[in-house]
Design a protein around this motif. Structure first.
Motif, mmCIF file in Angstrom:
data_model
loop_
_atom_site.group_PDB
_atom_site.id
_atom_site.type_symbol
_atom_site.label_atom_id
_atom_site.label_comp_id
_atom_site.label_asym_id
_atom_site.label_seq_id
_atom_site.Cartn_x
_atom_site.Cartn_y
_atom_site.Cartn_z
ATOM 1 N N HIS A 187 7.630 7.030 -10.106
ATOM 2 C CA HIS A 187 8.166 6.099 -9.108
ATOM 3 C C HIS A 187 8.706 4.846 -9.798
ATOM 4 O O HIS A 187 8.178 4.404 -10.805
ATOM 5 N N SER A 209 9.395 0.950 -10.561
ATOM 6 C CA SER A 209 8.505 -0.211 -10.520
ATOM 7 C C SER A 209 8.708 -0.970 -9.223
ATOM 8 O O SER A 209 9.843 -1.122 -8.751
ATOM 9 N N LEU A 210 7.603 -1.470 -8.670
ATOM 10 C CA LEU A 210 7.658 -2.084 -7.349
ATOM 11 C C LEU A 210 6.418 -2.926 -7.129
ATOM 12 O O LEU A 210 5.321 -2.564 -7.557
ATOM 13 N N ILE A 211 6.593 -4.059 -6.483
ATOM 14 C CA ILE A 211 5.477 -4.849 -5.976
ATOM 15 C C ILE A 211 5.723 -5.001 -4.489
ATOM 16 O O ILE A 211 6.831 -5.357 -4.072
ATOM 17 N N GLU A 215 1.019 -2.916 -6.779
ATOM 18 C CA GLU A 215 1.976 -2.924 -7.874
ATOM 19 C C GLU A 215 2.075 -1.509 -8.414
ATOM 20 O O GLU A 215 1.055 -0.874 -8.718
ATOM 21 N N ILE A 216 3.296 -1.039 -8.511
ATOM 22 C CA ILE A 216 3.555 0.282 -9.081
ATOM 23 C C ILE A 216 4.349 0.038 -10.356
ATOM 24 O O ILE A 216 5.406 -0.597 -10.325
ATOM 25 N N ASP A 217 3.826 0.522 -11.469
ATOM 26 C CA ASP A 217 4.493 0.341 -12.753
ATOM 27 C C ASP A 217 4.340 1.630 -13.541
ATOM 28 O O ASP A 217 3.231 1.962 -13.982
ATOM 29 N N ARG A 218 5.435 2.340 -13.666
ATOM 30 C CA ARG A 218 5.453 3.660 -14.291
ATOM 31 C C ARG A 218 4.493 4.571 -13.540
ATOM 32 O O ARG A 218 4.698 4.843 -12.389
ATOM 33 N N ASN A 219 3.423 5.023 -14.164
ATOM 34 C CA ASN A 219 2.474 5.911 -13.483
ATOM 35 C C ASN A 219 1.143 5.218 -13.219
ATOM 36 O O ASN A 219 0.096 5.860 -13.169
ATOM 37 N N GLN A 220 1.194 3.908 -13.039
ATOM 38 C CA GLN A 220 0.003 3.114 -12.745
ATOM 39 C C GLN A 220 0.202 2.430 -11.398
ATOM 40 O O GLN A 220 1.169 1.713 -11.201
ATOM 41 N N VAL A 221 -0.716 2.682 -10.453
ATOM 42 C CA VAL A 221 -0.688 2.025 -9.148
ATOM 43 C C VAL A 221 -1.928 1.139 -9.070
ATOM 44 O O VAL A 221 -3.054 1.620 -9.199
ATOM 45 N N THR A 222 -1.705 -0.160 -8.875
ATOM 46 C CA THR A 222 -2.801 -1.105 -8.733
ATOM 47 C C THR A 222 -2.721 -1.695 -7.330
ATOM 48 O O THR A 222 -1.688 -2.235 -6.946
#
Length: 134
Positions: A37, A39-41, A68-75
């Motif tokens: 996905h 990158s997105l906040i 926050e979505i950054d590469r394959n990390q969703v926080t």
């Protein structure tokens, strides 16, 4: 490939796991997140977060926050979560109906705002019970 997802409140880590797919309760609607996905906040509304791993969905009721979505990390950073313990469909459906009436009969804007938040939580509970029973 799988994604990593972490759900955090100000005082604890709710979960830290991997997922094949994540569905977030955005303020303008649901946001589906798959591997790769962009990158997105984004701001999150009160509602149901769904985490899919190995064809099984895990629901978590969120009480607003940010993702926050950054590469394959969703926080996911949230104010609070609601634990999904001993929810029964009949009970949560009755709460949803009661919350709907409260929104319709609210006399002040403050009462309507509080009733709307309760309605969102009640709707998320009903959705969570449906995921847990299927």
């Amino acid at each position: 490939m799988v994604m990593n997802i972490r759900v955090l409140t100000p005082d604890r880590i709710i979960c830290s796991t991997t997922a094949d797919e994540v569905v977030l309760p955005g303020v303008t609607g649901q946001i589906g997140v798959l591997d790769g996905h962009a990158s997105l906040i984004t701001a999150l509304d009160t509602g149901l977060l769904r985490i899919k791993l190995d064809q099984k969905w895990t629901p978590i009721i969120l009480c607003g926050g940010l993702a926050e979505i950054d590469r394959n990390q969703v926080t996911v950073l949230v104010n609070d979560v609601e634990e999904l313990v001993s929810l029964e469909l009949g009970e949560v459906t009755a709460e949803l109906q009661k919350a709907t009436v409260a929104v319709e009969t609210a006399e002040t804007s403050k009462a309507r705002l509080e009733a709307t938040l309760d309605l969102k939580k009640a709707a998320a509970r009903v959705e969570a019970v449906n995921y847990l029973t299927n």
